[in-house]
Design a protein around this motif. Sequence first.
Motif, mmCIF file in Angstrom:
data_model
loop_
_atom_site.group_PDB
_atom_site.id
_atom_site.type_symbol
_atom_site.label_atom_id
_atom_site.label_comp_id
_atom_site.label_asym_id
_atom_site.label_seq_id
_atom_site.Cartn_x
_atom_site.Cartn_y
_atom_site.Cartn_z
ATOM 1 N N LYS A 18 39.956 87.542 100.774
ATOM 2 C CA LYS A 18 38.900 86.687 100.219
ATOM 3 C C LYS A 18 38.571 85.544 101.185
ATOM 4 C CE LYS A 18 36.904 85.027 96.178
ATOM 5 N NZ LYS A 18 36.505 85.577 94.895
ATOM 6 N N LEU A 19 39.591 84.947 101.765
ATOM 7 C CA LEU A 19 39.392 83.838 102.696
ATOM 8 C C LEU A 19 38.671 84.295 103.958
ATOM 9 C CD1 LEU A 19 42.899 82.211 102.250
ATOM 10 C CD2 LEU A 19 40.732 81.108 101.667
ATOM 11 N N LYS A 63 39.396 85.709 111.154
ATOM 12 C CA LYS A 63 40.708 86.202 110.757
ATOM 13 C C LYS A 63 41.550 85.041 110.229
ATOM 14 C CE LYS A 63 40.596 90.609 111.751
ATOM 15 N NZ LYS A 63 40.808 91.627 110.685
ATOM 16 N N VAL A 64 42.352 85.320 109.230
ATOM 17 C CA VAL A 64 43.182 84.282 108.616
ATOM 18 C C VAL A 64 44.648 84.696 108.673
ATOM 19 C CG1 VAL A 64 43.785 83.126 106.443
ATOM 20 C CG2 VAL A 64 41.372 83.424 107.084
ATOM 21 N N TYR A 65 45.497 83.786 109.176
ATOM 22 C CA TYR A 65 46.949 83.958 109.092
ATOM 23 C C TYR A 65 47.423 83.058 107.963
ATOM 24 C CZ TYR A 65 51.873 84.276 110.360
ATOM 25 O OH TYR A 65 53.234 84.499 110.331
ATOM 26 N N ILE A 96 40.391 76.601 99.394
ATOM 27 C CA ILE A 96 41.428 77.571 99.772
ATOM 28 C C ILE A 96 42.434 77.733 98.634
ATOM 29 C CG2 ILE A 96 43.401 77.949 101.319
ATOM 30 C CD1 ILE A 96 41.659 76.579 103.529
ATOM 31 N N SER A 97 42.860 76.609 98.050
ATOM 32 C CA SER A 97 43.805 76.662 96.931
ATOM 33 C C SER A 97 43.249 77.464 95.766
ATOM 34 C CB SER A 97 44.139 75.236 96.463
ATOM 35 O OG SER A 97 44.780 74.511 97.475
ATOM 36 N N GLY A 153 49.258 87.381 98.800
ATOM 37 C CA GLY A 153 48.840 87.010 100.153
ATOM 38 C C GLY A 153 47.734 87.901 100.681
ATOM 39 N N LYS A 154 47.859 89.197 100.441
ATOM 40 C CA LYS A 154 46.852 90.154 100.931
ATOM 41 C C LYS A 154 45.491 89.899 100.287
ATOM 42 C CE LYS A 154 45.960 95.178 101.173
ATOM 43 N NZ LYS A 154 44.754 95.218 100.319
ATOM 44 N N TYR A 155 45.472 89.784 98.949
ATOM 45 C CA TYR A 155 44.210 89.558 98.238
ATOM 46 C C TYR A 155 43.590 88.226 98.645
ATOM 47 C CZ TYR A 155 44.629 93.555 95.044
ATOM 48 O OH TYR A 155 44.685 94.817 94.502
ATOM 49 N N SER A 156 44.425 87.205 98.755
ATOM 50 C CA SER A 156 43.936 85.878 99.135
ATOM 51 C C SER A 156 43.363 85.892 100.544
ATOM 52 C CB SER A 156 45.066 84.848 99.054
ATOM 53 O OG SER A 156 45.625 84.792 97.764
#
Length: 293
Positions: free
Chosen positions: A259-260, A267-269, A189-190, A253-256
């Motif tokens: 990708k995640l 879905k990722v918060y 994730i990092s 944040g949006k790009y990350s």
Amino acid sequence: MFKFGTVAIIGRPNVGKSTLLNKILGEDLSIISSKPNTTRNSIKGIKTGEDYQIVFLDTPGIHNAKDKINQLMVKQAIDGLSMVDLVYFMVTPDEIFGKEYKFITEILNKVDATKFLLINKVDAHDKKDVVKVANKVFADGVFKFVLPISALESTNVDKLLELTVEHLPEGVKLYESEEITTIPEKFLISEFIRESVFNLLKDEVPYNVVVECEEVEDRSEELLYIAASIIVNRSSQKGIIIGKRGEMLKKIGKYSREKLEAFFGVKVYLELFVKVKEDWMNRDEYLKIQGLI
């Protein structure tokens, strides 16, 4: 007969090592940017077929390292050669035959493994340049094959995989077929977040950034919560990361998140914070976050 083996992908910074690994795996596992030294430690990717399993090591670019973090990066790249079965030595048609190249070839010639010379980015160069660099590098080392490839366009990547399997030793499967990496979830994730920083910011800031994933929690079957901190050297860099009215941090944040979500399939918060830790590149606690010590 089942085959198992390890392959190290080495070369100078920015020759396309991470792009090749991602293409072989069919997943964006290693982070990619146009800036050299994006990869800071060896990334393990696993490719499993019906009769083979390969563990790939995408190593940091070997270069003339001066500070502690870069010295550790180069050490990881070299250490990764000690117990592998095959080595991919990647160059480009415009390869620079300087001290770094000589250093790499001297190391390679001491490695007891089957070596493939891969000339990458052939889609963007004249054939004469490809032949010229092939003749030069092939004469400087002991290579089983020389293969022109384009990791970006998939040129000869299937052929490379075929030749690799052919030269693997017999063995047993160590990982489940669906596994593609041994990288801990938080580290992965990092790395995805750090890739966004590299691709969105100017040259001077990304090299002074480390990302620490602080929390990962399944909020439901369809929602993954992640909290992470982007750590920089100086207060002025914090302002650049955040941007005017927080716009740059929102972009990161949006790009990350995109990708995640593509990687994890949910879905990722994502909550991002920016912290200043002066001289983190020479502090062991932050080098540990990068997996360098």
